[in-house]
Motif scaffolding. Structure first.
Motif, PDB file in Angstrom:
ATOM      1  N   UNK A 242      38.021  51.677  34.269  1.00  0.00           N
ATOM      2  CA  UNK A 242      39.401  51.341  33.885  1.00  0.00           C
ATOM      3  C   UNK A 242      40.462  52.233  34.522  1.00  0.00           C
ATOM      4  N   UNK A 243      40.149  53.533  34.705  1.00  0.00           N
ATOM      5  CA  UNK A 243      41.159  54.451  35.276  1.00  0.00           C
ATOM      6  C   UNK A 243      41.481  54.153  36.739  1.00  0.00           C
ATOM      7  N   UNK A 244      40.638  53.349  37.381  1.00  0.00           N
ATOM      8  CA  UNK A 244      40.882  52.981  38.786  1.00  0.00           C
ATOM      9  C   UNK A 244      41.644  51.664  38.920  1.00  0.00           C
ATOM     10  N   UNK A 245      41.924  51.021  37.786  1.00  0.00           N
ATOM     11  CA  UNK A 245      42.511  49.677  37.818  1.00  0.00           C
ATOM     12  C   UNK A 245      43.986  49.704  37.423  1.00  0.00           C
ATOM     13  N   UNK A 246      44.833  49.059  38.222  1.00  0.00           N
ATOM     14  CA  UNK A 246      46.261  48.932  37.898  1.00  0.00           C
ATOM     15  C   UNK A 246      46.515  47.630  37.145  1.00  0.00           C
ATOM     16  N   UNK A 247      46.069  46.522  37.713  1.00  0.00           N
ATOM     17  CA  UNK A 247      46.226  45.224  37.069  1.00  0.00           C
ATOM     18  C   UNK A 247      45.226  44.243  37.671  1.00  0.00           C
ATOM     19  N   UNK A 248      45.152  43.049  37.068  1.00  0.00           N
ATOM     20  CA  UNK A 248      44.175  42.067  37.547  1.00  0.00           C
ATOM     21  C   UNK A 248      44.684  40.644  37.340  1.00  0.00           C
ATOM     22  N   UNK A 249      44.128  39.744  38.154  1.00  0.00           N
ATOM     23  CA  UNK A 249      44.461  38.323  38.069  1.00  0.00           C
ATOM     24  C   UNK A 249      43.170  37.526  38.026  1.00  0.00           C
ATOM     25  N   UNK A 250      43.137  36.534  37.168  1.00  0.00           N
ATOM     26  CA  UNK A 250      41.959  35.669  37.022  1.00  0.00           C
ATOM     27  C   UNK A 250      42.305  34.273  37.525  1.00  0.00           C
ATOM     28  N   UNK A 251      41.390  33.651  38.235  1.00  0.00           N
ATOM     29  CA  UNK A 251      41.620  32.291  38.710  1.00  0.00           C
ATOM     30  C   UNK A 251      40.291  31.642  39.068  1.00  0.00           C
ATOM     31  N   UNK A 252      40.319  30.333  39.208  1.00  0.00           N
ATOM     32  CA  UNK A 252      39.163  29.640  39.774  1.00  0.00           C
ATOM     33  C   UNK A 252      39.517  29.279  41.211  1.00  0.00           C
ATOM     34  N   UNK A 253      38.577  28.684  41.924  1.00  0.00           N
ATOM     35  CA  UNK A 253      38.762  28.431  43.359  1.00  0.00           C
ATOM     36  C   UNK A 253      40.087  27.742  43.675  1.00  0.00           C
ATOM     37  N   UNK A 254      40.415  26.688  42.948  1.00  0.00           N
ATOM     38  CA  UNK A 254      41.582  25.871  43.272  1.00  0.00           C
ATOM     39  C   UNK A 254      42.765  26.062  42.324  1.00  0.00           C
ATOM     40  N   UNK A 255      42.625  26.911  41.329  1.00  0.00           N
ATOM     41  CA  UNK A 255      43.676  27.028  40.314  1.00  0.00           C
ATOM     42  C   UNK A 255      44.707  28.093  40.673  1.00  0.00           C
ATOM     43  N   UNK A 256      45.878  28.062  40.032  1.00  0.00           N
ATOM     44  CA  UNK A 256      46.835  29.183  40.161  1.00  0.00           C
ATOM     45  C   UNK A 256      46.277  30.403  39.440  1.00  0.00           C
ATOM     46  N   UNK A 257      46.786  31.581  39.759  1.00  0.00           N
ATOM     47  CA  UNK A 257      46.308  32.800  39.147  1.00  0.00           C
ATOM     48  C   UNK A 257      46.928  33.034  37.773  1.00  0.00           C
ATOM     49  N   UNK A 258      46.144  33.717  36.907  1.00  0.00           N
ATOM     50  CA  UNK A 258      46.613  34.071  35.571  1.00  0.00           C
ATOM     51  C   UNK A 258      46.555  35.608  35.458  1.00  0.00           C
ATOM     52  N   UNK A 259      47.690  36.234  35.206  1.00  0.00           N
ATOM     53  CA  UNK A 259      47.702  37.684  35.012  1.00  0.00           C
ATOM     54  C   UNK A 259      47.041  38.015  33.672  1.00  0.00           C
ATOM     55  N   UNK A 260      46.133  38.989  33.706  1.00  0.00           N
ATOM     56  CA  UNK A 260      45.365  39.267  32.483  1.00  0.00           C
ATOM     57  C   UNK A 260      45.488  40.727  32.052  1.00  0.00           C
ATOM     58  N   UNK A 261      45.399  40.932  30.728  1.00  0.00           N
ATOM     59  CA  UNK A 261      45.352  42.282  30.152  1.00  0.00           C
ATOM     60  C   UNK A 261      43.908  42.769  30.196  1.00  0.00           C
ATOM     61  N   UNK A 262      43.728  44.009  30.545  1.00  0.00           N
ATOM     62  CA  UNK A 262      42.382  44.558  30.627  1.00  0.00           C
ATOM     63  C   UNK A 262      42.215  45.653  29.585  1.00  0.00           C
ATOM     64  N   UNK A 263      42.228  45.260  28.313  1.00  0.00           N
ATOM     65  CA  UNK A 263      42.081  46.243  27.221  1.00  0.00           C
ATOM     66  C   UNK A 263      40.614  46.635  27.077  1.00  0.00           C
TER      67      UNK A 263
END
Length: 263
Positions: A242-263
């Motif tokens: 976790x300390x190496x991560x700033x933020x993340x995005x989840x998506x499938x191959x053809x979908x738009x990205x979803x910004x996600x919380x990484x608690x």
């Protein structure tokens, strides 16, 4: 009685000037025809008007405009469902992801992680695999020859330390593809057969791009369902730390990205 030549005032000076100009022209013509070493050649340059007449208008290069990538109407409609200003809890994003499915095939689920710096890598065995069979090869003389010919039919290459000197000659083909065995990703081993079983069973190695602090990781298929995908993602996050991560995005191959919380 001979003819008497009458000179008008100023005519003598004019004749003298004309003789000097004639001598100078004759001298210049002689120098141009057979100039010897060290002799100076006087060049008669064209006037500005002559230069303008000789100028040829430069051809203007037509700029070829690249066609803009346009999204389909279906994609645009789906993209409106995602609030770009919102950061979704991971479980909510996983439940939402199937609603963005627009392809006719089972799309791969991707996790894109922005890290705090470049050069970060990790290895993890996903509890449910990636949904794709990993092609693992163990380096030998035949593999080296095939790679040298441009034949690369594996996703992971394992090697014993004794093979590294031979693989060095094909590093220019393997390196750019991220396939060159190295200690950081655990692909150099004294027991490659045992390690091959782990990679085939779902072990994956991921690292940041060479010039950007970002990772692109396949964490399964949409058909896995939210629960299995969540377990795979949590395994990845623990491996990256976790300390190496700033933020993340989840998506499938053809979908738009979803910004996600990484608690």
């Amino acid at each position: 009685m001979g003819k008497i030549r009458v000179r008008t005032l100023g005519e003598e000076a004019l004749e003298k000037k004309q003789k000097q100009e004639s001598k100078q022209k004759a001298k210049e013509k002689k120098l141009v025809k057979g100039a010897k070493g060290g002799e100076r050649i006087v060049a008669v340059l064209p006037t500005e008007e002559e230069l303008k007449r000789q100028e040829v208008p430069k051809e203007t290069k037509k700029k070829t405009l690249q066609p803009k990538h346009t999204r389909s109407k279906r994609y645009k409609a789906i993209a409106k469902l995602v609030d770009k200003t919102k950061i979704y809890p991971l479980q909510q994003a996983l439940a939402f992801l199937p609603k963005l499915h627009i392809a006719s095939f089972d799309e791969t689920v991707e996790l894109h992680i922005n890290t705090i710096d470049k050069g970060i890598s990790a290895t993890a065995t996903l509890p449910h695999g990636t949904g794709k069979k990993t092609r693992v090869a163990i380096a030998n003389d035949e593999i080296v020859e095939n790679v040298a010919k441009g034949k690369i039919d594996f996703d992971v290459l394992l090697a014993e330390p004794s093979m590294m000197s031979k693989l060095a000659r094909v590093a220019k083909y393997l390196g750019p593809r991220g396939l060159m065995p190295n200690p950081k990703n655990g692909t150099i081993t004294t027991n490659p057969k045992e390690l091959a079983k782990k990679f085939e069973g779902g072990q994956v190695t991921f690292k940041t791009e060479p010039k950007s602090p970002i990772m692109h990781i396949s964490v399964g298929k949409l058909s896995f369902g939210a629960e299995k995908l969540l377990e795979n993602i949590q395994t990845v996050l623990n491996a990256v730390k976790p300390q190496n991560i700033k933020n993340a995005t989840l998506k499938s191959t053809m979908s738009p990205g979803i910004k996600v919380k990484l608690d």
